[in-house]
Design a protein around this motif. Sequence first.
Motif, PDB file in Angstrom:
ATOM      1  N   ARG A  20      -3.949 -46.576  21.334  1.00 44.07           N
ATOM      2  CA  ARG A  20      -4.925 -47.553  22.244  1.00 44.07           C
ATOM      3  C   ARG A  20      -6.340 -47.146  21.789  1.00 44.07           C
ATOM      4  NH1 ARG A  20       0.082 -48.117  22.806  1.00 44.07           N
ATOM      5  NH2 ARG A  20       1.417 -49.225  24.416  1.00 44.07           N
ATOM      6  N   LEU A  21      -6.945 -46.447  21.750  1.00 45.25           N
ATOM      7  CA  LEU A  21      -8.619 -45.792  21.314  1.00 45.25           C
ATOM      8  C   LEU A  21      -9.129 -46.657  20.465  1.00 45.25           C
ATOM      9  CD1 LEU A  21      -7.788 -41.992  21.831  1.00 45.25           C
ATOM     10  CD2 LEU A  21      -9.173 -43.361  23.301  1.00 45.25           C
ATOM     11  N   LYS A  22     -10.547 -46.960  21.304  1.00 48.81           N
ATOM     12  CA  LYS A  22     -11.323 -47.968  19.983  1.00 48.81           C
ATOM     13  C   LYS A  22     -12.088 -47.095  18.815  1.00 48.81           C
ATOM     14  CE  LYS A  22     -13.895 -49.508  23.535  1.00 48.81           C
ATOM     15  NZ  LYS A  22     -15.338 -49.672  24.213  1.00 48.81           N
ATOM     16  N   GLY A  23     -11.417 -47.641  17.649  1.00 45.71           N
ATOM     17  CA  GLY A  23     -12.275 -45.746  16.539  1.00 45.71           C
ATOM     18  C   GLY A  23     -11.299 -45.480  15.904  1.00 45.71           C
ATOM     19  N   VAL A  24     -10.206 -45.699  16.517  1.00 49.05           N
ATOM     20  CA  VAL A  24      -8.957 -45.032  15.738  1.00 49.05           C
ATOM     21  C   VAL A  24      -8.760 -45.955  14.671  1.00 49.05           C
ATOM     22  CG1 VAL A  24      -6.780 -44.373  15.640  1.00 49.05           C
ATOM     23  CG2 VAL A  24      -8.671 -42.839  17.163  1.00 49.05           C
ATOM     24  N   VAL A  25      -8.621 -45.845  13.332  1.00 53.53           N
ATOM     25  CA  VAL A  25      -7.928 -46.738  12.602  1.00 53.53           C
ATOM     26  C   VAL A  25      -6.398 -46.125  12.436  1.00 53.53           C
ATOM     27  CG1 VAL A  25      -8.134 -47.339   9.887  1.00 53.53           C
ATOM     28  CG2 VAL A  25     -10.077 -46.503  10.973  1.00 53.53           C
ATOM     29  N   SER A  26      -5.896 -45.314  12.033  1.00 51.61           N
ATOM     30  CA  SER A  26      -4.896 -45.236  12.358  1.00 51.61           C
ATOM     31  C   SER A  26      -3.841 -43.750  13.137  1.00 51.61           C
ATOM     32  CB  SER A  26      -3.908 -45.137  10.496  1.00 51.61           C
ATOM     33  OG  SER A  26      -4.230 -44.178  10.090  1.00 51.61           O
ATOM     34  N   VAL A  27      -2.057 -44.123  12.984  1.00 50.28           N
ATOM     35  CA  VAL A  27      -2.052 -42.752  13.238  1.00 50.28           C
ATOM     36  C   VAL A  27      -0.978 -42.945  13.024  1.00 50.28           C
ATOM     37  CG1 VAL A  27      -1.049 -41.708  15.643  1.00 50.28           C
ATOM     38  CG2 VAL A  27      -3.393 -43.061  16.151  1.00 50.28           C
ATOM     39  N   VAL A  28      -0.219 -41.582  12.666  1.00 48.64           N
ATOM     40  CA  VAL A  28       0.959 -41.345  12.148  1.00 48.64           C
ATOM     41  C   VAL A  28       1.166 -40.617  11.898  1.00 48.64           C
ATOM     42  CG1 VAL A  28       1.979 -41.067   9.380  1.00 48.64           C
ATOM     43  CG2 VAL A  28      -0.067 -42.497   9.554  1.00 48.64           C
ATOM     44  N   PRO A  29       2.550 -40.511  13.013  1.00 42.44           N
ATOM     45  CA  PRO A  29       3.535 -38.941  13.809  1.00 42.44           C
ATOM     46  C   PRO A  29       3.643 -38.459  11.955  1.00 42.44           C
ATOM     47  CG  PRO A  29       5.145 -41.096  13.157  1.00 42.44           C
ATOM     48  CD  PRO A  29       3.319 -41.521  13.134  1.00 42.44           C
ATOM     49  N   GLY A  30       4.503 -37.032  12.698  1.00 45.90           N
ATOM     50  CA  GLY A  30       4.624 -35.986  11.792  1.00 45.90           C
ATOM     51  C   GLY A  30       4.204 -34.958  11.711  1.00 45.90           C
ATOM     52  N   PHE A  31       4.404 -33.544  10.607  1.00 45.41           N
ATOM     53  CA  PHE A  31       4.729 -31.887  10.919  1.00 45.41           C
ATOM     54  C   PHE A  31       3.730 -31.843  10.707  1.00 45.41           C
ATOM     55  CE2 PHE A  31       8.893 -34.686  10.570  1.00 45.41           C
ATOM     56  CZ  PHE A  31       9.179 -34.922  11.960  1.00 45.41           C
ATOM     57  N   PHE A 166      -3.073 -42.450  31.208  1.00 44.34           N
ATOM     58  CA  PHE A 166      -4.806 -42.766  30.112  1.00 44.34           C
ATOM     59  C   PHE A 166      -4.764 -43.762  30.369  1.00 44.34           C
ATOM     60  CE2 PHE A 166      -5.116 -44.597  25.365  1.00 44.34           C
ATOM     61  CZ  PHE A 166      -5.931 -44.335  25.237  1.00 44.34           C
ATOM     62  N   VAL A 167      -3.942 -45.320  30.934  1.00 48.67           N
ATOM     63  CA  VAL A 167      -5.461 -46.184  30.429  1.00 48.67           C
ATOM     64  C   VAL A 167      -6.308 -45.870  31.811  1.00 48.67           C
ATOM     65  CG1 VAL A 167      -4.790 -49.169  31.058  1.00 48.67           C
ATOM     66  CG2 VAL A 167      -3.334 -47.881  29.634  1.00 48.67           C
ATOM     67  N   ALA A 168      -5.852 -45.314  32.551  1.00 47.57           N
ATOM     68  CA  ALA A 168      -6.263 -45.482  34.254  1.00 47.57           C
ATOM     69  C   ALA A 168      -7.646 -44.664  33.986  1.00 47.57           C
ATOM     70  CB  ALA A 168      -6.269 -44.610  35.593  1.00 47.57           C
ATOM     71  N   LYS A 169      -7.369 -43.320  33.316  1.00 47.67           N
ATOM     72  CA  LYS A 169      -8.210 -42.186  33.255  1.00 47.67           C
ATOM     73  C   LYS A 169      -9.668 -42.832  31.494  1.00 47.67           C
ATOM     74  CE  LYS A 169     -10.110 -37.966  33.423  1.00 47.67           C
ATOM     75  NZ  LYS A 169     -10.537 -37.319  34.176  1.00 47.67           N
ATOM     76  N   PHE A 170      -9.297 -43.364  31.010  1.00 51.00           N
ATOM     77  CA  PHE A 170     -10.069 -43.763  30.009  1.00 51.00           C
ATOM     78  C   PHE A 170     -10.200 -45.371  29.765  1.00 51.00           C
ATOM     79  CE2 PHE A 170      -8.106 -39.647  28.565  1.00 51.00           C
ATOM     80  CZ  PHE A 170      -8.913 -39.540  28.556  1.00 51.00           C
ATOM     81  N   GLN A 171     -10.077 -46.409  30.767  1.00 47.49           N
ATOM     82  CA  GLN A 171     -10.331 -47.357  30.378  1.00 47.49           C
ATOM     83  C   GLN A 171     -11.072 -47.976  29.496  1.00 47.49           C
ATOM     84  OE1 GLN A 171     -10.864 -49.229  34.265  1.00 47.49           O
ATOM     85  NE2 GLN A 171      -9.554 -51.095  33.418  1.00 47.49           N
ATOM     86  N   ASP A 172     -12.747 -47.166  29.512  1.00 52.07           N
ATOM     87  CA  ASP A 172     -13.782 -47.770  28.688  1.00 52.07           C
ATOM     88  C   ASP A 172     -13.687 -47.575  27.165  1.00 52.07           C
ATOM     89  OD1 ASP A 172     -15.035 -48.681  30.776  1.00 52.07           O
ATOM     90  OD2 ASP A 172     -16.159 -46.600  30.775  1.00 52.07           O
ATOM     91  N   ASP A 173     -12.485 -46.245  27.220  1.00 52.03           N
ATOM     92  CA  ASP A 173     -12.343 -45.933  24.985  1.00 52.03           C
ATOM     93  C   ASP A 173     -11.290 -46.784  24.693  1.00 52.03           C
ATOM     94  OD1 ASP A 173     -14.464 -44.280  25.499  1.00 52.03           O
ATOM     95  OD2 ASP A 173     -13.381 -42.929  26.711  1.00 52.03           O
ATOM     96  N   LEU A 174     -10.508 -47.516  25.372  1.00 49.42           N
ATOM     97  CA  LEU A 174      -9.710 -48.594  24.831  1.00 49.42           C
ATOM     98  C   LEU A 174     -10.265 -49.572  23.909  1.00 49.42           C
ATOM     99  CD1 LEU A 174      -7.646 -49.174  28.022  1.00 49.42           C
ATOM    100  CD2 LEU A 174      -7.059 -47.331  26.226  1.00 49.42           C
ATOM    101  N   LYS A 175      -9.174 -49.938  23.152  1.00 46.34           N
ATOM    102  CA  LYS A 175      -9.486 -51.354  21.738  1.00 46.34           C
ATOM    103  C   LYS A 175      -9.675 -52.200  22.585  1.00 46.34           C
ATOM    104  CE  LYS A 175      -7.348 -48.844  17.544  1.00 46.34           C
ATOM    105  NZ  LYS A 175      -6.653 -48.964  16.891  1.00 46.34           N
TER     106      LYS A 175
END
Length: 175
Positions: A20-31, A166-175
Amino acid sequence: MKTAILGNGCFWCTEAVFKRLKGVVSVVPGFSGGTIKNPAYREVIAGRTGHAEVLKIVYDETIIDFKKLLTVFFETHDPTTLNRQGNDIGTQYRSAIFYQDENQKSIAETILNDFTNSGVFENPIVTEITKFVAFYEAENYHHDYFESHQHEPYCNLVINPKLKKFVAKFQDDLK
């Protein structure tokens, strides 16, 4: 584009945050962080591989920087519980930053020290800062877990409250 590898508990929860963060292009779960090559989820959650559940976050450094990612990282999980996040217990749920280069290592150490000295956390931070070696992508059914399972109890009881905070704390950083 830059890459961050972060472990902060169950990747189902943390993927939903970072996507949900602006500037994050992809998020992939892994190990990452273990000794077994190409581990399966069932092996990792059994604690037999040394791997942590992590996210591979690809981000546009002109929009969001590593420091901001780490700020979100520290403020959206409990970095003071060793090998545990909530009811998830084991080394696979440890708090970890797998740095890609000396610049990331330096930023991680600075942010960790800043949070330690801020008094935000009552207990000592136990987040490990470790050189990145390898990332192994989790099976497909782990990708976009929250978006695909929003009505399941785990998502409602664990992920939704984390997202609201998270949304409450980082509202300005959301997509």
